[in-house]
Scaffold this active site. Structure first.
Site, PDB file in Angstrom:
ATOM      1  CE  LYS A  14      -2.254  -4.849   1.312  1.00 33.81           C
ATOM      2  NZ  LYS A  14      -1.326  -4.020   0.601  1.00 33.81           N
ATOM      3  NE  ARG A  89       2.299  -2.122   6.236  1.00 38.01           N
ATOM      4  CZ  ARG A  89       2.462  -2.161   4.933  1.00 38.01           C
ATOM      5  NH1 ARG A  89       1.870  -1.312   4.157  1.00 38.01           N
ATOM      6  NH2 ARG A  89       3.210  -3.078   4.393  1.00 38.01           N
ATOM      7  NE  ARG A 128       4.968 -11.416  -3.198  1.00 36.17           N
ATOM      8  CZ  ARG A 128       4.091 -10.603  -2.650  1.00 36.17           C
ATOM      9  NH1 ARG A 128       2.928 -10.382  -3.235  1.00 36.17           N
ATOM     10  NH2 ARG A 128       4.335 -10.004  -1.515  1.00 36.17           N
ATOM     11  NE  ARG A 134       8.718  -7.546  -2.499  1.00 39.01           N
ATOM     12  CZ  ARG A 134       7.547  -7.014  -2.158  1.00 39.01           C
ATOM     13  NH1 ARG A 134       6.473  -7.266  -2.853  1.00 39.01           N
ATOM     14  NH2 ARG A 134       7.463  -6.232  -1.117  1.00 39.01           N
ATOM     15  NE  ARG A 145       6.790  -7.533   4.455  1.00 41.31           N
ATOM     16  CZ  ARG A 145       6.756  -6.932   3.264  1.00 41.31           C
ATOM     17  NH1 ARG A 145       7.652  -6.021   2.974  1.00 41.31           N
ATOM     18  NH2 ARG A 145       5.847  -7.244   2.391  1.00 41.31           N
TER      19      ARG A 145
HETATM   20  P1  AMP Z   1       4.407  -2.904   1.250  1.00 44.83           P
HETATM   21  O1  AMP Z   1       4.900  -2.846  -0.138  1.00 44.83           O
HETATM   22  O2  AMP Z   1       3.052  -2.251   1.414  1.00 44.83           O
HETATM   23  O3  AMP Z   1       4.405  -4.281   1.822  1.00 44.83           O
HETATM   24  O4  AMP Z   1       5.396  -2.038   2.152  1.00 44.83           O
HETATM   25  C1  AMP Z   1       6.781  -2.316   2.227  1.00 44.83           C
HETATM   26  C2  AMP Z   1       7.382  -1.685   3.469  1.00 44.83           C
HETATM   27  O5  AMP Z   1       7.214  -0.260   3.427  1.00 44.83           O
HETATM   28  C3  AMP Z   1       6.761  -2.106   4.792  1.00 44.83           C
HETATM   29  O6  AMP Z   1       7.292  -3.317   5.283  1.00 44.83           O
HETATM   30  C4  AMP Z   1       7.132  -0.915   5.680  1.00 44.83           C
HETATM   31  O7  AMP Z   1       8.497  -0.958   6.044  1.00 44.83           O
HETATM   32  C5  AMP Z   1       6.950   0.245   4.722  1.00 44.83           C
HETATM   33  N1  AMP Z   1       5.573   0.767   4.737  1.00 44.83           N
HETATM   34  C6  AMP Z   1       4.674   0.744   3.713  1.00 44.83           C
HETATM   35  N2  AMP Z   1       3.514   1.331   4.062  1.00 44.83           N
HETATM   36  C7  AMP Z   1       3.676   1.746   5.349  1.00 44.83           C
HETATM   37  C8  AMP Z   1       2.836   2.395   6.296  1.00 44.83           C
HETATM   38  N3  AMP Z   1       1.563   2.757   5.988  1.00 44.83           N
HETATM   39  N4  AMP Z   1       3.350   2.664   7.520  1.00 44.83           N
HETATM   40  C9  AMP Z   1       4.600   2.330   7.853  1.00 44.83           C
HETATM   41  N5  AMP Z   1       5.442   1.682   7.028  1.00 44.83           N
HETATM   42  C10 AMP Z   1       4.994   1.391   5.777  1.00 44.83           C
END
Ligand code: AMP
Length: 191
Positions: A14, A89, A128, A134, A145
């Protein structure tokens, strides 16, 4: 003008599609995960606050996350449309977003759910993680996650289905097939 939201687990592709759509339309790609990683890299106060959550794969508290998005949506570059990726989220964030968008008079045009089985999501993420190294993509964090996604994020899909703006994209297929699906759905959404 098109206001789009992408929902999907890690590994669903996505993020790539969200970035590509934003670039093609010349509208901002708003990704909370990217903003948090940038804040950590810049060693800001926000970065210091959110780092433990990113490291452990938990959600950053709503207060911080919703505040960040509220500020971002008020920037003038969102007036011509925006792509939201990684926010909301959970249900509280979804309700906060509804309220913010109602206030500024810019409802979501379409919500894309990138649907992917646990099996596929895990396989893609672990692959990945090995390739990119990462730091938050260790196996344990990936599983955590994904669990949070199923428990807290997936329920918001029903919220958008009820609003009549949900389009489900089957994300386990090839990139070309996903591209074609998305292009078709976008055409319908703006028609
Ligand atoms: P992502 O790159 O979208 O997978 O986000 C990486 C990390 O950022 C997540 O595992 C959360 O720790 C934090 N994070 C990103 N977006 C949110 C959100 N909308 N609410 C809470 N934590 C977030």
């Amino acid at each position: 003008m098109i206001n789009v939201l992408f929902i999907g687990p890690q590994g669903s592709g996505k993020g790539t599609q969200a970035k590509r759509l934003a670039a093609a339309r010349g509208i901002p790609h708003i990704a909370t995960g990217d903003s948090f990683r940038a804040a950590i890299a810049d060693q800001t106060e926000l970065g210091r606050q959110v780092q433990p959550y990113l490291d452990s794969g938990s959600l950053v508290p709503d207060e911080l996350t919703i505040g960040l998005i509220r500020e971002r949506l008020q920037q003038p570059d969102t007036a011509g449309g925006f792509v939201l990726d990684g926010f909301p989220r959970n249900m509280a964030q979804a309700h906060a977003l509804d309220e913010m968008l109602a206030q500024i008079g810019r409802p979501l045009s379409v919500v894309f759910e990138f649907a992917l089985s646990d099996e596929f999501a895990l396989e893609r993420c672990l692959g990945r993680a090995i390739e990119e190294g990462r730091p938050d993509d260790t196996a344990q964090v990936i599983v955590k996650r994904l669990t949070i996604y199923r428990e807290q994020t997936e329920p918001i899909v029903g919220h958008y289905r009820a609003a009549g703006i949900l389009v489900v994209i089957r994300a386990e297929r090839s990139i070309d097939e996903v591209d074609a699906d998305l292009a078709g759905a976008l055409q319908q959404a703006v028609a």
